[in-house]
Design an enzyme around this catalytic site. Structure first.
Site, PDB file in Angstrom:
ATOM      1  CD  GLU A 351     -68.672 -53.328  24.883  1.00 31.50           C
ATOM      2  OE1 GLU A 351     -69.519 -53.598  25.745  1.00 31.50           O
ATOM      3  OE2 GLU A 351     -67.847 -52.391  25.009  1.00 31.50           O
ATOM      4  CB  CYS A 447     -68.069 -52.513  33.392  1.00 32.73           C
ATOM      5  SG  CYS A 447     -67.345 -52.997  31.828  1.00 32.73           S
ATOM      6  CB  CYS A 448     -63.598 -55.268  33.188  1.00 30.13           C
ATOM      7  SG  CYS A 448     -64.525 -55.628  31.673  1.00 30.13           S
TER       8      CYS A 448
END
Lengths: 721, 721
Positions: A351, A447-448
């Site tokens: 990522e 998380c997003c």
């Protein structure tokens, strides 16, 4: 630092409101959709979704604590056993009441939620929500150990190993998120319970980490504690927290590498050989000190969180070397490694940032969280030195990739924000397995969505900062709403009218708050309003688009892309702006191989894209008529429409469904042509070249943030020229 | 089958020679470089290379056998334990003498070597090499169990589990390679020892597999046994072997899926849940019967080996459904899934076919072995029905991707044959970790180098087949050399002069072998010479380029891309051909996204490419001047040069070094232009579009097979138009 005289700090959230339909509707979605959904998610109450086990873990840790206190015995923690990065119960619906489940960073599901809750409560008091939050906080605080430690992963799995795998086990990351959440909730409600817990955890960390003999010389595996500690220091006035942040920033990557020491010890304990070639400490920005780092490398979220924390420390310490490092890494990102959508992180492998100019559109990672992290970094650079480039990039990250992370109904989310999608490739090409053609409801690694929630609820803090001289109010982003600030000893209110991102026209009205003895409406007050001159409007030439109604005695100074308007302001003064918002047909630097021969369209802060639903399939055969557009820009039509979201998705699991939403929007119609493909299906795979047969057409482009709201289909930001 | 009257069979290897400098030099490299290197490799005698343990394993199994026989006791095999797909000793230099090491298919290192040895000995007797081979064969045969089983993996690891993991453990694959090697060695030397061993192994397999109750209803996880069994049947005259091949082809993919049964049983034994979604039986071409397969799917080498075996069975059985399946899968490959370099397998995920038209250049897998497998398939389709398309594809696979797999000095090899390489991307982008910018010396999984060795040493078997009516000799490929064949009762010799692949000019001289009473030089013989009319020469229109010197009584019939020349041939007759070999500027089907707007250059059977060493870096900024070339093809210059290979490689491990080699070659010089990039390094990442500034230049293209012989550098087959 030579720039100290221009440092500024964010406005307090309670002092700024957002009222324009664009951002207010996003905040409303987060308040009404995301925050309740998050609460259900972290309590494992979302039917069909994988349980989070976040609150379960806190409850289990609290029960263990209570047991310990009740018995009055010395605490004998369980002996640590690593159960994998995502420990799950045999039966998902019936977790053992004393076990930890989920990712090592599962605690942060709560912390991000409470942060968004705090921001939401600031502007939208909600007694029920606050009561729910208080209950949750009670549980979380009950999980805290007497020494202040508060990470349920180790509390439940075995404290004998806490702080032994900083590289991968996210304890300091959990601390950072907890602290940011605690500060937000404290600032919203004035309640100190969670803030005090964060301080106790910070005190414990401070007692364990540092350069002194006998202390751990480590630092977070996933950064965020740096930013959080600075915020905690500024909230509590406790210098030790700022010093700890500075220690984390400066210690990172120093020889001997702490993560290498950890790895070597673990290998030794496991009877393995330490394999140096398998290590990639640059993934953690921990291969060398920041002052020696010249290229943005590794996991993009970690990296930008780190740079943001380093910028905070540079601001606090005035260390010009550290600031130069931040500026150097910023330049590398902005000049070589950022997508036109404000996204960063070109590869899903780690990522991470890829190498210079490697910006693939179809395999992009461009995580929503990374765009948010970049906005964090940008705003901190702005605080140090107001330069419009920082705000330009921050604006792009917010309006494009951050918002693209959430569906228009607020109910589904992207991690990955590609710039080109062919659904068949996502489904059938494992190289693109990380790229989803439709948004997903939630994620195991959540998380997003909560990151989007917390920045959207807090977005006005990105619009304004106040000069540390207390006489300048910076307007970085033009969003409709109001801001209160004490400037030159006067309580000032600015009311911003704006139709952003659809037009560059608006106004800033000056008012003096009534009831303040120092701000009599009849009096003047001398201060500065600094307006950003956006690059998309022409940069400093756009200062002509700013006028102060009926006042020619307000001085105008342009510096670093800001127009400084200084003078004796009256209550009722109005600054009008009408920033030109032309359509830019943009090409990438020739070193960007993936964009060679292609163009993208940008208007104002928004990057645009073509979707199949508007333009048919096989978007790679659609060409922008670059020559015509370049010679006559007026041939591009800018259309104000109502955008209908809500097609039923194609995905067999029901992913990507979007509720019917009508949203005012500006679309572009550009002259284009298509390669005729009528017989392609039946013709040979290779043939002697002949000029493409062209069919003239008009391509419809929509704002990138709005893609994938009308069912699964193709999308591309860059069109062939 | 309606086509039976045109089936043909390959020429015996001993009846055909290759004398032209092009192929003769490749065969000489294999004989002098690859075969000795292989022998050292499989005996773990290559300094710096990972040991193969292949002969070690045979010796260990032989010793175990001897022990058993000496003691006269019932054989008690070790209890099976799976030690991972690549079992390695703790100390690589000191393997335990009774243990198996390497991949589960490690035995095939020997089998591929002995096959290449057999082919080499056919034309180049070498007593020392033959003695070495005989010694090796003694060891291998000593490892065979009394029941005929011969796979050292299970012999050493535990026979209790043999044939229980057909899906992944390659026993039938090992059998297939052993058989192909045994046949080659038998045909070369007349020695039956290894052939008999293969027959005994085949007999054992035949006794265990089939549709009858009590037999295993399985089939190979990695195909090749199908082809091998047909060859064994044709070599020995034993119908059972052909029947077993037919069983394997027809049983594959039938419900219930055998591999699913295996997986479910293994999951049960391991206490795991069987996870259907994780299974991909299409990877093994085992998700449905071949008669229901419409798309080439899965591991490309497995797939093409399977299709080749199925074609063999279709030929033997005359089953039109099976043939239709082969034709359908062929069409899918040729119309949707083949690179212009004759490579197949677009994705490294599973080394597999991707979906239709998905043919990325930079992440291509295009394994050397897969191109070879495609040549196997093509030749078998040619045997059933001579259609020039099969030979066109076979020729492309051989001259481009197969040969590209080996450096010009015969000392290093590619597994993966990309069509576009940027070395920095290979080094820094993990998505391209499988793509090497320079060839490697050898591989732990040594499939490609020995596969190249065996097809190169055997290449003349791809040039000719003899009609089953024994009156037609097919010339599929034009390589200089000679072929003997008995046609219409006469022993005929054809001498082919050719300068392929550099020119299409050559001749076929007819001679009758002296000393054969039936072939008096003064007599005529009526037979047919069928010459392929290559697509690159214009296909059937190229028949005009073929003349029979001084004979107008030879009939000329064109069918399916072959010119059938029939008549009463005299000794000394000469057929001249002068096939046009224009440069083709080729575009891909518009559905091939990765080639949109690009062109490739092909001349004769060769695909060309541009390398950085000739054309500078940043090949993505180099454009072919398509308009000019299309309007005046003569502006492309075809240059006969001497190509100097041998630059020192850049790789830190010394990979990619190539010895100095001078090779005659034809290169292309094409009109081109470059986007000027002078200030790109210092300019912004995005800018308002402007037409590219062009610098006219000439691009130099070299044959694809010769790339990466002059050090590490950029390469691309497709140029922007």
């Amino acid at each position: 630092m030579t720039t100290t005289n221009r440092t500024s700090h964010p406005i307090a959230l309670r002092d700024a409101t957002v009222t324009d339909p664009f951002w207010a509707s996003r905040q409303e979605l987060v308040r009404t959709q995301v925050i309740p959904y998050q609460w259900n998610a972290l309590n494992d109450n979302v039917p069909g979704a994988a349980p989070s086990y976040c609150m379960h873990n806190f409850k289990a840790a609290a029960a263990q604590n209570a047991e310990h206190h009740k018995e009055g015995k010395a605490f004998v923690p369980p002996k640590y056993t690593f159960r994998g990065f995502e420990a799950l119960p045999d039966d998902p619906a019936h977790p053992d009441s004393d076990k930890f489940y989920g990712f090592v960073f599962q605690d942060t599901d709560f912390s991000k939620w409470i942060e968004a809750v705090g921001y939401s409560l600031t502007h939208h008091p909600d007694a029920d929500l606050e009561a729910t939050a208080d209950t949750a906080i009670d549980i979380v605080c009950a999980a805290q150990l007497d020494n202040g430690y508060l990470d349920t992963y180790y509390i439940l799995n075995g404290m004998d190993r806490h702080f032994t795998n900083l590289k991968d086990h996210h304890e300091l990351y959990c601390f950072g998120h907890l602290t940011e959440g605690a500060i937000a909730y404290y600032q919203a409600t004035g309640k100190r319970k969670l803030l005090d817990a964060a301080c106790r955890f910070a005190d414990y960390i401070d007692s364990r980490f540092g350069t002194a003999d006998g202390k751990l010389h480590g630092y977070p595996g996933h950064e965020i504690a740096e930013m959080a500690l600075v915020k905690l220091a500024e909230t509590t006035g406790e210098q030790r927290y700022a010093d700890l942040a500075e220690y984390f920033v400066r210690q990172r990557g120093r020889q001997p590498l702490y993560f290498e020491l950890e790895d070597r010890r673990r290998a030794r304990e496991d009877g393995r050989n330490y394999a140096p070639r398998e290590q990639n400490y640059a993934y953690y920005q921990a291969d060398k000190p920041i002052t020696e780092q010249t290229e943005a490398l590794g996991h993009a979220v970690r990296a930008a969180y780190f740079y943001a924390g380093a910028a905070d420390v540079a601001r606090l310490t005035g260390d010009s070397d550290l600031l130069a490092s931040c500026e150097r890494l910023w330049r590398n990102i902005v000049d070589r490694k950022i997508y036109i959508t404000g996204g960063i992180g070109a590869t899903h492998m780690g990522e991470a940032f890829s190498f210079d100019y490697d910006l693939p559109n179809d395999t992009a990672y461009s995580e929503s969280c990374a765009a948010i992290a970049l906005a964090f970094f940008a705003r901190r650079m702005l605080e140090i030195q107001p330069k419009s480039e920082y705000a330009d990039v921050m604006e792009s990250a917010l309006y494009n990739t951050t918002l693209a992370g959430m569906a228009l109904d607020g109910k589904s989310f992207f991690y990955v924000n590609p710039l080109e999608v062919v659904p068949e490739a996502c489904h059938r090409d494992e190289r693109k397995a990380h790229v989803k053609p439709v948004r997903q409801k939630w994620f195991g690694c959540a998380c997003c969505p909560p990151n989007i929630a917390r920045i959207v609820e807090d977005v006005q803090q990105y619009a304004y900062t106040i000069g540390d001289d207390s006489s300048t109010l910076y307007v970085h982003l033009y969003m409709g709403g109001g801001v209160h600030a004490r400037l030159s000893g006067t309580d000032v209110r600015l009311d911003v009218m704006s139709d952003m991102p659809w037009s560059g026209k608006g106004s800033v009205a000056v008012g003096f708050d009534a009831g303040d003895s120092a701000s009599d409406a009849s009096k003047d007050a001398v201060f500065t309003i600094a307006l950003r001159l956006p690059a998309w409007a022409g940069g400093e030439t756009a200062s002509d688009a700013v006028t102060v109604r009926g006042r020619d005695d307000i001085s105008r100074v342009i510096r670093d892309g800001y127009l400084y308007l200084t003078g004796a302001w009256h209550d009722g003064d109005v600054v009008d702006f009408d920033f030109p918002m032309p359509v830019h047909m943009v090409a990438a630097n020739p070193f960007v191989r993936e964009d060679a021969g292609k163009v993208a369209f940008v208007r104002g802060p928004l990057a645009y894209c073509a979707e199949g639903v508007d333009n048919g399939a096989n978007l790679h055969l659609l060409h922008a008529d670059t020559a015509r557009i370049a010679s006559d820009p007026s041939c591009v039509s800018v259309d104000r429409i109502v955008f209908h979201a809500g097609a039923v998705a194609q995905d067999e699991q029901g992913l990507g469904e979007v509720d019917a939403v009508d949203m005012p929007m500006t679309t572009l119609a550009i002259p284009a042509w298509r390669e005729v493909e009528d017989s392609a299906q039946t013709s040979a795979l290779y043939h002697d070249w002949r000029p493409a047969e062209r069919k003239t057409t008009t391509a419809t482009l929509i704002p990138y943030f709005a893609w994938a709201n009308r069912g699964e289909n193709e999308m591309t930001v860059f069109l062939r020229g």
